[in-house]
Design a protein around this motif. Structure first.
Motif, PDB file in Angstrom:
ATOM      1  N   ASP A  51      65.409  -8.504 110.134  1.00 26.81           N
ATOM      2  CA  ASP A  51      64.063  -8.955 110.465  1.00 26.81           C
ATOM      3  C   ASP A  51      64.108 -10.068 111.506  1.00 26.81           C
ATOM      4  OD1 ASP A  51      61.114  -8.836 109.672  1.00 26.81           O
ATOM      5  OD2 ASP A  51      61.537 -10.965 109.390  1.00 26.81           O
ATOM      6  N   LEU A  52      65.043 -10.999 111.352  1.00 25.19           N
ATOM      7  CA  LEU A  52      65.170 -12.086 112.313  1.00 25.19           C
ATOM      8  C   LEU A  52      65.544 -11.566 113.696  1.00 25.19           C
ATOM      9  CD1 LEU A  52      67.062 -14.725 110.123  1.00 25.19           C
ATOM     10  CD2 LEU A  52      64.752 -14.959 111.045  1.00 25.19           C
ATOM     11  N   ALA A  53      66.485 -10.626 113.724  1.00 25.18           N
ATOM     12  CA  ALA A  53      66.913 -10.060 115.007  1.00 25.18           C
ATOM     13  C   ALA A  53      65.742  -9.389 115.714  1.00 25.18           C
ATOM     14  CB  ALA A  53      68.044  -9.065 114.795  1.00 25.18           C
ATOM     15  N   GLY A  54      64.896  -8.723 114.939  1.00 25.57           N
ATOM     16  CA  GLY A  54      63.731  -8.066 115.522  1.00 25.57           C
ATOM     17  C   GLY A  54      62.677  -9.034 116.015  1.00 25.57           C
ATOM     18  N   SER A  55      62.794 -10.299 115.586  1.00 25.91           N
ATOM     19  CA  SER A  55      61.814 -11.314 115.988  1.00 25.91           C
ATOM     20  C   SER A  55      62.366 -12.271 117.042  1.00 25.91           C
ATOM     21  CB  SER A  55      61.375 -12.124 114.754  1.00 25.91           C
ATOM     22  OG  SER A  55      60.772 -11.273 113.794  1.00 25.91           O
ATOM     23  N   GLY A  56      63.498 -11.899 117.645  1.00 30.13           N
ATOM     24  CA  GLY A  56      64.023 -12.704 118.742  1.00 30.13           C
ATOM     25  C   GLY A  56      64.981 -13.804 118.350  1.00 30.13           C
ATOM     26  N   TRP A  57      65.652 -13.640 117.200  1.00 33.16           N
ATOM     27  CA  TRP A  57      66.676 -14.592 116.775  1.00 33.16           C
ATOM     28  C   TRP A  57      68.023 -13.885 116.698  1.00 33.16           C
ATOM     29  CZ3 TRP A  57      64.940 -19.534 116.403  1.00 33.16           C
ATOM     30  CH2 TRP A  57      63.567 -19.721 116.203  1.00 33.16           C
ATOM     31  N   TYR A  58      69.088 -14.644 116.888  1.00 29.90           N
ATOM     32  CA  TYR A  58      70.447 -14.118 116.751  1.00 29.90           C
ATOM     33  C   TYR A  58      70.927 -14.508 115.361  1.00 29.90           C
ATOM     34  CZ  TYR A  58      75.437 -13.411 117.870  1.00 29.90           C
ATOM     35  OH  TYR A  58      76.745 -13.001 117.883  1.00 29.90           O
ATOM     36  N   ALA A  59      70.910 -13.567 114.432  1.00 26.43           N
ATOM     37  CA  ALA A  59      71.178 -13.867 113.024  1.00 26.43           C
ATOM     38  C   ALA A  59      72.636 -13.588 112.679  1.00 26.43           C
ATOM     39  CB  ALA A  59      70.256 -13.042 112.129  1.00 26.43           C
ATOM     40  N   LEU A  60      73.284 -14.597 112.110  1.00 26.44           N
ATOM     41  CA  LEU A  60      74.686 -14.492 111.722  1.00 26.44           C
ATOM     42  C   LEU A  60      74.784 -14.662 110.211  1.00 26.44           C
ATOM     43  CD1 LEU A  60      77.293 -14.278 113.549  1.00 26.44           C
ATOM     44  CD2 LEU A  60      77.671 -16.680 112.992  1.00 26.44           C
ATOM     45  N   ALA A  61      75.065 -13.565 109.497  1.00 30.60           N
ATOM     46  CA  ALA A  61      75.237 -13.606 108.040  1.00 30.60           C
ATOM     47  C   ALA A  61      76.724 -13.710 107.738  1.00 30.60           C
ATOM     48  CB  ALA A  61      74.640 -12.356 107.402  1.00 30.60           C
ATOM     49  N   VAL A  62      77.116 -14.776 107.071  1.00 30.21           N
ATOM     50  CA  VAL A  62      78.534 -15.112 106.912  1.00 30.21           C
ATOM     51  C   VAL A  62      78.976 -14.982 105.458  1.00 30.21           C
ATOM     52  CG1 VAL A  62      80.285 -16.883 107.320  1.00 30.21           C
ATOM     53  CG2 VAL A  62      78.260 -16.782 108.795  1.00 30.21           C
ATOM     54  N   ASP A  63      80.157 -14.411 105.251  1.00 31.47           N
ATOM     55  CA  ASP A  63      80.820 -14.481 103.946  1.00 31.47           C
ATOM     56  C   ASP A  63      81.460 -15.858 103.830  1.00 31.47           C
ATOM     57  OD1 ASP A  63      80.315 -11.993 102.805  1.00 31.47           O
ATOM     58  OD2 ASP A  63      82.091 -11.058 103.672  1.00 31.47           O
ATOM     59  N   LEU A  64      81.069 -16.647 102.847  1.00 31.64           N
ATOM     60  CA  LEU A  64      81.708 -17.938 102.631  1.00 31.64           C
ATOM     61  C   LEU A  64      83.173 -17.741 102.239  1.00 31.64           C
ATOM     62  CD1 LEU A  64      78.880 -19.708 100.604  1.00 31.64           C
ATOM     63  CD2 LEU A  64      79.487 -20.095 102.995  1.00 31.64           C
ATOM     64  N   ARG A  65      83.984 -18.774 102.416  1.00 33.25           N
ATOM     65  CA  ARG A  65      85.401 -18.673 102.035  1.00 33.25           C
ATOM     66  C   ARG A  65      85.513 -18.261 100.571  1.00 33.25           C
ATOM     67  NH1 ARG A  65      89.241 -22.875 102.591  1.00 33.25           N
ATOM     68  NH2 ARG A  65      88.316 -23.346 104.597  1.00 33.25           N
ATOM     69  N   GLY A  66      86.485 -17.411 100.298  1.00 34.06           N
ATOM     70  CA  GLY A  66      86.678 -16.948  98.933  1.00 34.06           C
ATOM     71  C   GLY A  66      85.702 -15.881  98.497  1.00 34.06           C
ATOM     72  N   HIS A  67      84.830 -15.433  99.406  1.00 35.57           N
ATOM     73  CA  HIS A  67      83.807 -14.454  99.062  1.00 35.57           C
ATOM     74  C   HIS A  67      83.844 -13.278 100.043  1.00 35.57           C
ATOM     75  CE1 HIS A  67      82.330 -18.024  96.999  1.00 35.57           C
ATOM     76  NE2 HIS A  67      81.492 -17.282  96.320  1.00 35.57           N
ATOM     77  N   GLY A  68      83.481 -12.103  99.549  1.00 40.52           N
ATOM     78  CA  GLY A  68      83.399 -10.929 100.410  1.00 40.52           C
ATOM     79  C   GLY A  68      84.695 -10.673 101.139  1.00 40.52           C
ATOM     80  N   GLU A  69      84.598 -10.449 102.437  1.00 39.71           N
ATOM     81  CA  GLU A  69      85.780 -10.142 103.248  1.00 39.71           C
ATOM     82  C   GLU A  69      86.420 -11.375 103.869  1.00 39.71           C
ATOM     83  OE1 GLU A  69      85.545  -6.378 105.633  1.00 39.71           O
ATOM     84  OE2 GLU A  69      83.416  -6.544 105.139  1.00 39.71           O
ATOM     85  N   SER A  70      85.845 -12.554 103.620  1.00 45.17           N
ATOM     86  CA  SER A  70      86.453 -13.772 104.153  1.00 45.17           C
ATOM     87  C   SER A  70      87.724 -14.129 103.379  1.00 45.17           C
ATOM     88  CB  SER A  70      85.461 -14.939 104.084  1.00 45.17           C
ATOM     89  OG  SER A  70      84.433 -14.785 105.046  1.00 45.17           O
ATOM     90  N   GLY A  71      88.565 -14.945 104.000  1.00 44.05           N
ATOM     91  CA  GLY A  71      89.825 -15.323 103.374  1.00 44.05           C
ATOM     92  C   GLY A  71      89.634 -16.256 102.193  1.00 44.05           C
ATOM     93  N   TRP A  72      90.645 -16.267 101.325  1.00 41.25           N
ATOM     94  CA  TRP A  72      90.653 -17.144 100.170  1.00 41.25           C
ATOM     95  C   TRP A  72      91.385 -18.434 100.539  1.00 41.25           C
ATOM     96  CZ3 TRP A  72      92.164 -13.609  95.401  1.00 41.25           C
ATOM     97  CH2 TRP A  72      91.193 -12.597  95.269  1.00 41.25           C
ATOM     98  N   SER A  73      90.974 -19.561  99.956  1.00 42.09           N
ATOM     99  CA  SER A  73      91.660 -20.830 100.199  1.00 42.09           C
ATOM    100  C   SER A  73      93.131 -20.698  99.806  1.00 42.09           C
ATOM    101  CB  SER A  73      91.018 -21.953  99.385  1.00 42.09           C
ATOM    102  OG  SER A  73      89.739 -22.275  99.885  1.00 42.09           O
ATOM    103  N   PRO A  74      94.053 -20.998 100.710  1.00 44.44           N
ATOM    104  CA  PRO A  74      95.475 -20.826 100.390  1.00 44.44           C
ATOM    105  C   PRO A  74      95.938 -21.709  99.236  1.00 44.44           C
ATOM    106  CG  PRO A  74      95.175 -21.984 102.486  1.00 44.44           C
ATOM    107  CD  PRO A  74      93.840 -21.459 102.090  1.00 44.44           C
ATOM    108  N   ASP A  75      95.258 -22.845  99.023  1.00 49.58           N
ATOM    109  CA  ASP A  75      95.638 -23.712  97.911  1.00 49.58           C
ATOM    110  C   ASP A  75      94.825 -23.431  96.651  1.00 49.58           C
ATOM    111  OD1 ASP A  75      93.180 -24.674  98.656  1.00 49.58           O
ATOM    112  OD2 ASP A  75      93.846 -26.704  99.128  1.00 49.58           O
ATOM    113  N   GLY A  76      93.944 -22.402  96.717  1.00 45.68           N
ATOM    114  CA  GLY A  76      93.148 -22.028  95.559  1.00 45.68           C
ATOM    115  C   GLY A  76      92.050 -23.010  95.221  1.00 45.68           C
ATOM    116  N   ARG A  77      91.741 -23.930  96.142  1.00 44.65           N
ATOM    117  CA  ARG A  77      90.734 -24.955  95.857  1.00 44.65           C
ATOM    118  C   ARG A  77      89.451 -24.692  96.641  1.00 44.65           C
ATOM    119  NH1 ARG A  77      93.850 -30.765  95.161  1.00 44.65           N
ATOM    120  NH2 ARG A  77      95.523 -30.007  93.796  1.00 44.65           N
ATOM    121  N   TYR A  78      88.334 -24.948  95.957  1.00 40.61           N
ATOM    122  CA  TYR A  78      87.021 -24.745  96.554  1.00 40.61           C
ATOM    123  C   TYR A  78      86.135 -25.942  96.210  1.00 40.61           C
ATOM    124  CZ  TYR A  78      88.643 -19.992  97.255  1.00 40.61           C
ATOM    125  OH  TYR A  78      89.375 -18.906  97.647  1.00 40.61           O
TER     126      TYR A  78
END
Length: 302
Positions: A51-78
């Motif tokens: 919806d944002l893209a259709g309204s003239g915004w550049y929308a970036l949906a991000v996986d936070l660290r440790g979530h989805g396809e993003s990397g996990w903290s190497p020290d296991g700390r969040y």
């Protein structure tokens, strides 16, 4: 990698964690960064990003660290410092101040980042989160997240767990949509986040949640100078009306919207209303500022 008008990006952070994001729209448009809550993934913003893209915004949906396809903290700390540093890195990656839209964990991560970098963003939207939250509601979230630590035998079993947690929503007939929020290992399905994220939430010696710091986040709120919107789910058990009032006392220039009937996951409960509220705020409070900047820059050139 590009799929239609959506481009998947990778953002490298300082501790060798790589964040994965879906970019919607024209990169030349003003950027809006969408940050999900704990235990979710970037896909929770899919409809809003489109919806944002259709309204003239550049929308970036991000996986936070440790979530989805993003990397996990190497020290296991969040902790809040790590998530806030990632928000700063995302803004650096974009090369210009974005509008930060954060639900729950994503919201407090954005607030913490702005506390140290007040010029980081052009605006801030907090979705059912503030420095002040209801322990009963946050405990319920942790309890739900704990249900998946041993994995599920099937998508149907995972859907049953979601239906029990989100009892106000109808259970989807087709559970295939859950696959993007799960990872499969040895024939079992696990939520798509690092188990260490949950185990690290509270320090056993003091029983304090490392991601909820009212003093630090309250100070960050008081330092806010950018257009700010607080969105509360009308039926939320995480952010109360009193919590919202406390935040607005700290940030008198902030706007507030209560989405009737929505619970903690506001966008998922009533995406149409949320997108309308968000779009109106961005057009009224942020796009107008961008237009003024553009006019000033043109005047300087002349």
């Amino acid at each position: 990698m590009s799929e239609g008008h959506v481009t998947t990006l990778r953002i490298d952070c300082d501790d060798k964690v790589t964040l994965v994001a879906d970019a919607h729209g024209d990169p030349a448009d003003p950027p809006v960064v969408l940050l999900h809550g704990g235990g979710q993934t970037r896909h929770s913003w899919r409809a809003t990003a489109r919806d944002l893209a259709g309204s003239g915004w550049y929308a970036l949906a991000v996986d936070l660290r440790g979530h989805g396809e993003s990397g996990w903290s190497p020290d296991g700390r969040y902790g809040l410092n790590k998530f806030a540093a990632d928000v700063v890195r995302i803004a650096d990656f974009l090369g210009r101040p974005p509008i930060l839209v954060g639900a729950s964990l994503g919201g407090n991560s954005s607030l913490a980042a702005l506390g140290h970098h007040p010029e980081l963003a052009l605006g801030l939207v907090l979705v059912d989160v503030s420095p002040f939250l209801q322990p009963k509601g946050t405990d319920r979230i942790r309890e739900f997240m704990s249900t998946g630590t041993e994995g599920f035998a099937s998508l149907e079993e995972a859907a049953d767990a979601v239906a029990a947690y989100l009892s106000h929503r109808p259970r989807p007939r087709n559970v295939e949509g859950l696959r993007k929020n799960l990872r499969e290992e040895n024939g079992r399905f696990f939520w798509h986040w690092d188990p260490a994220f949950l185990s690290n939430r509270a320090h056993q010696a003091v029983q304090r949640d490392k991601l909820i710091d009212p003093a630090r986040l309250g100070a960050a709120a008081m330092s806010l100078r950018v257009p700010t919107l607080l969105v509360r789910g009308g039926e939320s058990d995480v952010l109360s009306v009193a919590d919202s009032k406390r935040f607005l006392e700290l940030v008198p220039h902030a706007e507030f919207t209560d989405v009737a009937g929505a619970h903690h996951m506001v966008a998922g409960d009533d995406n149409a209303v949320f997108d309308r509220v968000l779009g109106e705020f961005l057009d009224r409070r942020v796009r107008s500022r961008l237009d003024l900047f553009a006019q000033a820059a043109q005047g300087d050139e002349e």
